[in-house]
Design a protein around this motif. Structure first.
Motif, PDB file in Angstrom:
ATOM      1  N   ILE A 172       0.850  -1.188   0.000  1.00 47.76           N
ATOM      2  CA  ILE A 172       0.000   0.000   0.000  1.00 47.76           C
ATOM      3  C   ILE A 172       0.885   1.238   0.000  1.00 47.76           C
ATOM      4  O   ILE A 172       1.838   1.330   0.778  1.00 47.76           O
ATOM      5  CB  ILE A 172      -0.938   0.040   1.222  1.00 47.76           C
ATOM      6  N   ASP A 174       0.325   5.368   0.420  1.00 45.21           N
ATOM      7  CA  ASP A 174      -0.689   6.335   0.831  1.00 45.21           C
ATOM      8  C   ASP A 174      -0.077   7.743   0.867  1.00 45.21           C
ATOM      9  O   ASP A 174       0.949   7.968   1.525  1.00 45.21           O
ATOM     10  CB  ASP A 174      -1.240   5.972   2.207  1.00 45.21           C
ATOM     11  N   TYR A 175      -0.720   8.682   0.162  1.00 40.83           N
ATOM     12  CA  TYR A 175      -0.222  10.054   0.091  1.00 40.83           C
ATOM     13  C   TYR A 175      -1.286  11.004   0.641  1.00 40.83           C
ATOM     14  O   TYR A 175      -2.419  11.019   0.156  1.00 40.83           O
ATOM     15  CB  TYR A 175       0.114  10.434  -1.352  1.00 40.83           C
ATOM     16  N   ASP A 182      -6.643  11.861   1.603  1.00 39.63           N
ATOM     17  CA  ASP A 182      -5.470  11.173   1.086  1.00 39.63           C
ATOM     18  C   ASP A 182      -5.840  10.346  -0.136  1.00 39.63           C
ATOM     19  O   ASP A 182      -7.006   9.989  -0.339  1.00 39.63           O
ATOM     20  CB  ASP A 182      -4.818  10.296   2.159  1.00 39.63           C
ATOM     21  N   TYR A 184      -4.546   6.784  -2.375  1.00 36.71           N
ATOM     22  CA  TYR A 184      -3.816   5.558  -2.071  1.00 36.71           C
ATOM     23  C   TYR A 184      -3.813   4.605  -3.257  1.00 36.71           C
ATOM     24  O   TYR A 184      -4.710   4.620  -4.110  1.00 36.71           O
ATOM     25  CB  TYR A 184      -4.424   4.854  -0.856  1.00 36.71           C
ATOM     26  N   THR A 186      -3.297   0.411  -3.573  1.00 38.94           N
ATOM     27  CA  THR A 186      -3.174  -0.843  -2.835  1.00 38.94           C
ATOM     28  C   THR A 186      -3.131  -2.011  -3.809  1.00 38.94           C
ATOM     29  O   THR A 186      -3.886  -2.051  -4.788  1.00 38.94           O
ATOM     30  CB  THR A 186      -4.344  -1.019  -1.841  1.00 38.94           C
TER      31      THR A 186
END
Length: 228
Positions: A172, A174-175, A182, A184, A186
């Motif tokens: 994953i 995530d930003y 946010d 992401y 995945t």
């Protein structure tokens, strides 16, 4: 008889719960008077029918934390007689946080039994993983899960089945765009099971079912999340 392979007590009805914190320790315990998932729930004169109970204990001190937990429930399998099965699970896990990274590992033991005591499913599940913050707004997560299927039976008289043990790797990214929003990415790859280890031990009762003749599955998703 697929119910003996499925962990259908994702939630319990008619429940009382206690939670407390004692310094570095915190604990919880619950009792369900009638789980209401596989059976009829509460039945007068049959106190142990469809009950569920469990407890957990967590120790957290600075960067280190550890937890142990136990869960059991007894679903009605034969309504005419009130005969119940016995589903038990116990788990333990540890977590340690560094400056930018967090690592974690755990183990879960499981045993499901028919009303006569015959083991329907006995399995072990291990996992290990970590989270690394490349920057204050970008985090990467990596995890590995392995399920050891020791015993599987459809009925008490049926032969023991030995399917291939499932395992899965997930990643994953995530930003964070803001404190509440946010984006992401995945991804996951599963072997001998569908994603999230949805496998023979669940009776293939979930949406992630392997294709005909297939032994692996890959999935990926991109999304945006806003916290309210």
């Amino acid at each position: 008889m697929e119910v003996f392979q499925q962990p259908v007590n994702y939630r319990s009805d008619n429940t009382v719960k206690y939670a407390g914190k004692f310094g570095s320790f915190s604990g919880e315990g619950y009792w369900s008077f009638g789980n209401g998932v596989a059976g009829a729930g509460e039945v007068p004169g049959q106190f142990m029918r469809d009950i569920g109970y469990g407890a957990s204990l967590v120790y957290a001190n600075g960067s280190f934390s550890a937890t142990v937990a136990y869960d059991e429930y007894r679903p009605t399998i034969t309504p005419a007689t009130g005969a119940t099965g016995k589903f038990r699970k116990a788990a333990g896990a540890v977590n340690y946080a560094f400056d930018r990274a967090t690592i974690m590992a755990g183990y879960r033991w499981g045993r499901n039994q028919f009303p006569d005591g015959t083991v329907a499913l006995h399995d072990n599940l291990w996992w290990i993983g970590g989270i690394y913050a490349i920057s204050p707004v970008l985090k990467l997560s990596l995890g590995y899960y392995y399920q050891d299927l020791r015993t599987m039976k459809v009925t008490p008289a049926a032969p023991t089945v030995h399917p291939a043990n499932p395992w899965e790797v997930l990643f994953i990214a995530d930003y964070s765009l803001s404190k509440r929003t946010d984006v992401y990415l995945t991804t996951a790859y599963a072997k001998n099971a569908g994603l999230d280890l949805h496998s023979a031990s669940l009776g293939f009762s979930n949406v992630y079912v392997l294709g005909q003749g297939k032994t692996n599955m890959f999935g990926a998703a991109v999304g945006i999340r806003h916290k309210f």
